[in-house]
Design an enzyme around this catalytic site. Structure first.
Site, PDB file in Angstrom:
ATOM      1  NE  ARG A  41      -4.170   1.698   2.035  1.00  0.00           N
ATOM      2  CZ  ARG A  41      -4.461   2.839   2.752  1.00  0.00           C
ATOM      3  NH1 ARG A  41      -3.774   3.004   3.890  1.00  0.00           N
ATOM      4  NH2 ARG A  41      -5.538   3.372   2.803  1.00  0.00           N
ATOM      5  CB  ILE A  67      -5.861   5.607  -1.151  1.00  0.00           C
ATOM      6  CG1 ILE A  67      -5.717   4.092  -0.939  1.00  0.00           C
ATOM      7  CG2 ILE A  67      -5.157   6.258   0.223  1.00  0.00           C
ATOM      8  CD1 ILE A  67      -4.180   3.654  -1.168  1.00  0.00           C
ATOM      9  CB  SER A  68     -11.100   3.092  -0.087  1.00  0.00           C
ATOM     10  OG  SER A  68     -11.693   3.720  -1.118  1.00  0.00           O
ATOM     11  CD  GLN A  69     -11.791   1.698   7.179  1.00  0.00           C
ATOM     12  OE1 GLN A  69     -12.850   2.206   6.909  1.00  0.00           O
ATOM     13  NE2 GLN A  69     -11.527   1.532   8.394  1.00  0.00           N
ATOM     14  N   PRO A  70      -8.448   0.595   4.153  1.00  0.00           N
ATOM     15  CG  PRO A  70      -6.274   0.051   4.646  1.00  0.00           C
ATOM     16  CD  PRO A  70      -7.207   1.310   4.726  1.00  0.00           C
TER      17      PRO A  70
END
Ligand code: SAH
Length: 220
Positions: A41, A67-70
């Protein structure tokens, strides 16, 4: 680095456990887990946020996008239930992280990004990191990507006010789509659309979420 990704995975699994009653998912698919472990990431976040690359939270990527939350990446990927011969369409390439995760789990990923500068950056990343089963283009994902349809899976990573008709049409019978539906900064529901072999749809709300809004023309 391995330790940091493992720690992130532990956090994702604990949030998974915490939300299992809502999502109906109590165990992260081992294949999705392996994909999360395989994708660095830190290669998808701006240099200024390198220290936070393995936190379980969204991060700014420029152009007002994130960038989205994992955990959300894991959940949406899991909901698609991909198989290795599948073809997937993503709307909202952003950093390219979600597309890279998908690329580990299926044959081909097509991804569309509205902001041309982000699309260019993602293309460069895919090339550099050797993800050669991802094709990215700049454009409005509202109309899908008819030339490559139908898709086994469709994933939308910006919140739309409704489910675009073209995306429903481009979903294969037996296919699944995950899409956040709702208003900007108001209640959005991560929605799972399943199309059965006869083309019948079943639509289910999974979880309240907060995505950046879907941009461009999309008539209601
Ligand atoms: N999947 C991304 C998350 C990106 S945030 C990642 O892994 O990093 C949502 C992205 O959707 C933004 O980059 C935004 O520009 C893009 N987007 C918004 N509306 C869009 C549209 N109509 N068509 C294609 N992309 C869109």
């Amino acid at each position: 680095m391995k330790k940091k990704i493992q720690h992130l995975l532990d956090e994702i699994e604990s949030e998974y456990n915490y939300t299992r009653r809502m999502t109906g998912k109590d165990r992260l698919d081992p294949k999705v887990k392996a994909a999360l472990l395989a994708i660095p990431r830190d290669k998808f976040v701006p240099k200024t946020y390198l220290d936070s690359a393995f936190y379980n939270g969204p991060l700014p990527i420029g152009h007002g996008q994130t960038i989205s939350q994992p955990y959300i990446v894991a959940l949406m990927t899991d909901l698609l239930e991909l198989e290795k011969d599948d073809t997937v369409l993503e709307i909202g390439t952003g950093s390219g992280y979600q597309a890279a995760i998908l690329s580990q789990l299926c044959k081909q990923v097509y991804t569309i990004e509205y902001v041309p500068a982000l699309a260019d950056m993602a293309k460069t990343r895919f090339e550099k990191l050797g993800y050669d089963n991802i094709e990215c283009k700049a454009g409005n994902g509202y109309d899908g990507w008819p030339e490559h349809a139908p898709f086994d899976g469709i994933i939308v990573t910006a919140a739309a006010t409704h489910i675009p008709e073209a995306l429903i049409e481009q979903l294969k019978p037996g296919g699944r789509m995950v899409i956040p539906v709702g208003q900007q900064y108001l209640s959005q529901e991560l929605t799972l659309v399943e199309k059965d072999e006869d083309g019948e749809l079943s639509i289910r709300d999974i979880l309240g979420v907060a995505f950046v809004p879907f941009q461009g023309e999309h008539p209601v």
